[in-house]
Design a protein around this motif. Structure first.
Motif, PDB file in Angstrom:
ATOM      1  N   PRO A  50       5.194 -13.841  -6.629  1.00  0.00           N
ATOM      2  CA  PRO A  50       6.350 -13.894  -8.256  1.00  0.00           C
ATOM      3  C   PRO A  50       7.748 -13.774  -7.187  1.00  0.00           C
ATOM      4  O   PRO A  50       7.834 -12.986  -6.479  1.00  0.00           O
ATOM      5  N   GLU A  51       9.033 -14.297  -7.427  1.00  0.00           N
ATOM      6  CA  GLU A  51      10.464 -13.720  -6.949  1.00  0.00           C
ATOM      7  C   GLU A  51      10.627 -13.150  -7.160  1.00  0.00           C
ATOM      8  O   GLU A  51      11.250 -11.931  -6.682  1.00  0.00           O
ATOM      9  N   ASP A  52       9.742 -11.942  -8.647  1.00  0.00           N
ATOM     10  CA  ASP A  52      10.067 -10.056  -8.313  1.00  0.00           C
ATOM     11  C   ASP A  52       8.968  -9.465  -8.307  1.00  0.00           C
ATOM     12  O   ASP A  52       8.757  -9.748 -10.196  1.00  0.00           O
ATOM     13  N   PRO A  53       8.300  -9.418  -7.274  1.00  0.00           N
ATOM     14  CA  PRO A  53       6.567  -8.343  -7.811  1.00  0.00           C
ATOM     15  C   PRO A  53       6.982  -7.404  -8.032  1.00  0.00           C
ATOM     16  O   PRO A  53       5.427  -6.601  -7.679  1.00  0.00           O
ATOM     17  N   PHE A  54       8.154  -6.806  -8.400  1.00  0.00           N
ATOM     18  CA  PHE A  54       7.892  -5.012  -8.381  1.00  0.00           C
ATOM     19  C   PHE A  54       6.995  -4.599  -9.054  1.00  0.00           C
ATOM     20  O   PHE A  54       5.701  -4.068  -8.826  1.00  0.00           O
ATOM     21  N   GLN A  55       6.565  -4.890 -10.409  1.00  0.00           N
ATOM     22  CA  GLN A  55       5.771  -4.619 -11.523  1.00  0.00           C
ATOM     23  C   GLN A  55       4.123  -4.573 -11.216  1.00  0.00           C
ATOM     24  O   GLN A  55       3.463  -3.416 -11.065  1.00  0.00           O
ATOM     25  N   LEU A  56       4.215  -5.996 -10.396  1.00  0.00           N
ATOM     26  CA  LEU A  56       2.692  -6.157 -10.275  1.00  0.00           C
ATOM     27  C   LEU A  56       2.489  -5.600  -8.753  1.00  0.00           C
ATOM     28  O   LEU A  56       1.369  -4.973  -9.069  1.00  0.00           O
ATOM     29  N   LEU A  57       3.415  -5.290  -7.365  1.00  0.00           N
ATOM     30  CA  LEU A  57       2.904  -4.527  -6.726  1.00  0.00           C
ATOM     31  C   LEU A  57       2.872  -2.695  -7.273  1.00  0.00           C
ATOM     32  O   LEU A  57       1.952  -2.370  -6.605  1.00  0.00           O
ATOM     33  N   THR A  58       3.576  -2.097  -8.668  1.00  0.00           N
ATOM     34  CA  THR A  58       2.789  -1.127  -8.658  1.00  0.00           C
ATOM     35  C   THR A  58       2.584  -0.865  -9.360  1.00  0.00           C
ATOM     36  O   THR A  58       1.647  -0.276  -8.913  1.00  0.00           O
ATOM     37  N   ALA A  59       1.473  -1.717 -10.058  1.00  0.00           N
ATOM     38  CA  ALA A  59       0.473  -1.625 -10.431  1.00  0.00           C
ATOM     39  C   ALA A  59      -0.896  -1.676  -9.413  1.00  0.00           C
ATOM     40  O   ALA A  59      -2.050  -1.311  -9.723  1.00  0.00           O
ATOM     41  N   ARG A  60      -0.621  -2.911  -8.424  1.00  0.00           N
ATOM     42  CA  ARG A  60      -1.860  -2.507  -6.775  1.00  0.00           C
ATOM     43  C   ARG A  60      -1.685  -0.908  -6.714  1.00  0.00           C
ATOM     44  O   ARG A  60      -2.375  -0.744  -6.313  1.00  0.00           O
ATOM     45  N   VAL A  61      -0.173  -0.244  -6.344  1.00  0.00           N
ATOM     46  CA  VAL A  61      -0.128   0.798  -5.811  1.00  0.00           C
ATOM     47  C   VAL A  61      -1.263   1.847  -6.593  1.00  0.00           C
ATOM     48  O   VAL A  61      -2.008   2.740  -6.576  1.00  0.00           O
ATOM     49  N   ALA A  62      -0.915   2.093  -7.530  1.00  0.00           N
ATOM     50  CA  ALA A  62      -1.469   2.669  -8.451  1.00  0.00           C
ATOM     51  C   ALA A  62      -2.895   2.645  -8.551  1.00  0.00           C
ATOM     52  O   ALA A  62      -3.371   3.574  -8.988  1.00  0.00           O
ATOM     53  N   ARG A  63      -3.174   1.580  -8.610  1.00  0.00           N
ATOM     54  CA  ARG A  63      -5.071   0.830  -8.685  1.00  0.00           C
ATOM     55  C   ARG A  63      -5.234   1.523  -6.964  1.00  0.00           C
ATOM     56  O   ARG A  63      -6.796   1.869  -7.188  1.00  0.00           O
ATOM     57  N   ALA A  64      -4.827   1.414  -6.080  1.00  0.00           N
ATOM     58  CA  ALA A  64      -5.144   1.779  -4.923  1.00  0.00           C
ATOM     59  C   ALA A  64      -5.296   3.222  -5.040  1.00  0.00           C
ATOM     60  O   ALA A  64      -6.490   3.177  -4.322  1.00  0.00           O
ATOM     61  N   ASN A  65      -4.276   3.693  -5.603  1.00  0.00           N
ATOM     62  CA  ASN A  65      -4.905   5.485  -5.344  1.00  0.00           C
ATOM     63  C   ASN A  65      -5.839   6.033  -6.657  1.00  0.00           C
ATOM     64  O   ASN A  65      -6.089   6.838  -6.156  1.00  0.00           O
ATOM     65  N   ASN A  66      -5.686   5.134  -7.084  1.00  0.00           N
ATOM     66  CA  ASN A  66      -6.527   5.695  -8.610  1.00  0.00           C
ATOM     67  C   ASN A  66      -8.093   5.738  -7.918  1.00  0.00           C
ATOM     68  O   ASN A  66      -8.866   6.040  -8.062  1.00  0.00           O
ATOM     69  N   LEU A  67      -8.227   4.720  -6.853  1.00  0.00           N
ATOM     70  CA  LEU A  67      -9.634   4.262  -6.102  1.00  0.00           C
ATOM     71  C   LEU A  67      -9.499   5.879  -5.468  1.00  0.00           C
ATOM     72  O   LEU A  67     -10.795   6.221  -5.425  1.00  0.00           O
ATOM     73  N   TYR A  68      -8.660   6.272  -4.845  1.00  0.00           N
ATOM     74  CA  TYR A  68      -9.077   6.881  -3.730  1.00  0.00           C
ATOM     75  C   TYR A  68      -9.741   7.838  -4.389  1.00  0.00           C
ATOM     76  O   TYR A  68     -10.171   8.732  -4.222  1.00  0.00           O
ATOM     77  N   HIS A  69      -8.591   8.339  -5.335  1.00  0.00           N
ATOM     78  CA  HIS A  69      -8.724  10.155  -6.468  1.00  0.00           C
ATOM     79  C   HIS A  69     -10.253   9.892  -6.482  1.00  0.00           C
ATOM     80  O   HIS A  69     -11.427   9.973  -6.922  1.00  0.00           O
ATOM     81  N   ALA A  70     -10.635   8.591  -7.058  1.00  0.00           N
ATOM     82  CA  ALA A  70     -12.229   7.874  -8.192  1.00  0.00           C
ATOM     83  C   ALA A  70     -13.339   8.024  -6.323  1.00  0.00           C
ATOM     84  O   ALA A  70     -14.761   7.929  -6.688  1.00  0.00           O
ATOM     85  N   SER A  71     -12.925   8.123  -5.112  1.00  0.00           N
ATOM     86  CA  SER A  71     -13.716   7.264  -4.359  1.00  0.00           C
ATOM     87  C   SER A  71     -14.539   6.655  -3.905  1.00  0.00           C
ATOM     88  O   SER A  71     -16.171   6.628  -3.637  1.00  0.00           O
ATOM     89  N   GLU A  72     -13.755   5.814  -4.559  1.00  0.00           N
ATOM     90  CA  GLU A  72     -14.085   4.512  -4.476  1.00  0.00           C
ATOM     91  C   GLU A  72     -13.920   3.566  -3.368  1.00  0.00           C
ATOM     92  O   GLU A  72     -13.002   2.789  -2.938  1.00  0.00           O
ATOM     93  N   TYR A  73     -14.307   4.496  -1.853  1.00  0.00           N
ATOM     94  CA  TYR A  73     -13.609   4.345  -0.615  1.00  0.00           C
ATOM     95  C   TYR A  73     -13.758   2.565  -0.244  1.00  0.00           C
ATOM     96  O   TYR A  73     -12.962   1.623   0.725  1.00  0.00           O
ATOM     97  N   GLY A  74     -14.772   1.827  -0.846  1.00  0.00           N
ATOM     98  CA  GLY A  74     -15.753   1.219  -0.414  1.00  0.00           C
ATOM     99  C   GLY A  74     -14.852  -0.394  -1.183  1.00  0.00           C
ATOM    100  O   GLY A  74     -13.994  -1.160  -0.051  1.00  0.00           O
ATOM    101  N   THR A  75     -14.425  -0.622  -1.994  1.00  0.00           N
ATOM    102  CA  THR A  75     -13.237  -1.105  -2.959  1.00  0.00           C
ATOM    103  C   THR A  75     -12.238  -1.038  -2.378  1.00  0.00           C
ATOM    104  O   THR A  75     -11.306  -1.797  -2.055  1.00  0.00           O
ATOM    105  N   LEU A  76     -11.110   0.058  -2.232  1.00  0.00           N
ATOM    106  CA  LEU A  76     -10.096   0.341  -1.899  1.00  0.00           C
ATOM    107  C   LEU A  76      -9.971   0.192  -0.069  1.00  0.00           C
ATOM    108  O   LEU A  76      -8.857  -0.783  -0.282  1.00  0.00           O
TER     109      LEU A  76
END
Length: 426
Positions: free
Chosen positions: A121-147
């Motif tokens: 979207p034109e202002d992607p900050f909120q969407l990208l913030t959620a995706r970065v948070a998800r990526a780090n949550n996947l790391y901490h959950a050791s879900e390496y395949g999905t990450l």
């Protein structure tokens, strides 16, 4: 009866004997685990009727997929079922490794095509913030395949969004990009065994952070660079990098929680690097590591439990490090004492819980008569973070060592299953 018929009869007799042997073994192991035939069928996706025929010796269990599925549910090595060795199988980690080529391209700065023609979207900050948070949550959950699968597109989208903007909007997106590199990308690559790509990731992050001109982000970059230096076997350089970051951060610490948490993490990585620096005398390593750990504990008392910088810092993390540092120093009794004083249920991040159980298990493995306890801790570690544990060479070495130690038949069966899954038993 001609020779062909005789040969066929012998082969059929051998297969019948093998089917009966495997069936009897499966029934015994299933009952020992307290698992019903129906439950085994549900957990493996294999029909109950087929499993019943296998147990009764009417069908030969010769499908590697079925063998692996049953062994995984029963927590044993496939060799326990078949009497024959098999190559270790870890489909989830395999998915992570399969995604590395795309991640390599993203780290090289090569844009990936948008999925199905989708555009940000034109202002992607909120969407990208959620995706970065998800990526780090996947790391901490050791879900390496999905990450590993999601990271390439995330890095590419973050870079494209930042390059299309200026001023404050670009700065916020660069901070997000740094957050995607750290720790989701760097530590993923480190734990999967790609320290060279992890170095590329910290280099890319450093380029982003240089534009931010923020001393806290610069210290964060040094923290992850120290992780990579440890991974490539250079603890002295890792400690020097962390020490420089500590000095820089202390000079402009301020009163906020986040910089104090980062300072604590830098003391923890310093302590870890010191324990691995074989150029120092043993007592000097112990005292210097203890000094950094004490400082991290002091900071943790100030910050409480935090997730600043997409990390986990607090008294729980410092307690976990007390176990791991003593294990690394060969002070196994001290590591066991520290581990018994920590309540695992308070560790919410699966990756940290895995580290606690794995390091405690490695310490117990070197204590006479505690081999069964060591095996139980390693199995708890696998349950918490299977993908991270199975990629850990120290765990693999520990399992190999335990295979040669005396223990009960039940504990040995559990250990052999784990040995297969970590690649220590072929």
């Amino acid at each position: 009866m001609d020779l062909l018929d005789v040969g066929q009869a012998i082969m059929d007799e051998q297969q019948a004997h093998r089917a009966a042997t495997i069936g009897s073994t499966l029934r015994t192991l299933r009952r020992q685990r307290g698992i019903s035939l129906r439950s085994l069928a549900q957990q493996t996706g294999i029909s109950q009727g087929y499993l019943s025929m296998v147990e009764n010796g009417h069908r030969l269990l010769d499908s590697q997929r079925f063998i692996d599925a049953i062994a995984d549910v029963l927590r044993i090595s496939p060799a326990e079922l078949t009497g024959q060795p098999a190559a270790p199988v870890d489909p989830t980690s395999g998915g992570a490794h399969a995604a590395i080529p795309a991640l390599r391209l993203a780290l090289m700065g090569l844009a990936l095509p948008a999925a199905h023609g989708e555009r940000l979207p034109e202002d992607p900050f909120q969407l990208l913030t959620a995706r970065v948070a998800r990526a780090n949550n996947l790391y901490h959950a050791s879900e390496y395949g999905t990450l590993a699968v999601e990271l390439p597109a995330l890095l590419s989208d973050l870079r494209a969004a930042a390059d299309a903007r200026h001023g404050y909007a670009r700065r916020r997106l660069l901070q997000l990009l740094a957050g995607a590199y750290h720790p989701a990308c760097v530590l993923l690559l480190k734990y999967l065994g790609y320290p060279d790509l992890a170095f590329v990731a910290v280099t890319r992050a450093a380029e982003v952070i240089a534009e931010l001109e923020d001393p806290q982000y610069a210290a964060l970059s040094d923290f992850f660079t120290a992780h990579v230096l440890l991974a490539v076997g250079s603890p002295d350089q890792a400690q020097l990098r962390a020490a420089a970051a500590i000095s820089s951060l202390e000079a402009q610490l301020g009163s906020g929680r986040a910089p104090h948490a980062l300072l604590g993490e830098l003391h923890l990585i310093s302590a870890t690097a010191i324990t691995r620096d074989k150029t120092r005398a043993g007592e000097a390593r112990r005292l210097d590591a203890a000094t950094h750990l004490a400082e991290a504990e002091r900071l943790a008392q100030r910050t409480g439990e935090t997730r600043d910088w997409h990390l986990n810092f607090g008294l729980i993390n410092t307690a976990i490090h007390r176990v791991s540092l003593n294990t690394a120093l060969g002070r196994h009794g001290d590591a066991a004492d520290a581990g018994e004083g920590l309540h695992p249920e308070t560790i919410t991040a699966p990756g940290r819980r895995m580290a606690y159980h794995a390091d405690l298990g490695r310490a117990l493995a070197h204590m006479r008569g505690r081999e069964g306890d060591a095996t139980r801790q390693l199995l708890l570690a696998e349950r918490a973070g299977p993908q991270r544990l199975r990629a850990d060479p120290l765990v693999r070495d520990c399992v190999t060592y335990l295979l040669g130690r005396p223990m009960t038949a039940h504990a040995r069966r559990d250990l052999r299953g784990l040995a297969h899954r970590v690649g220590a038993l072929n």
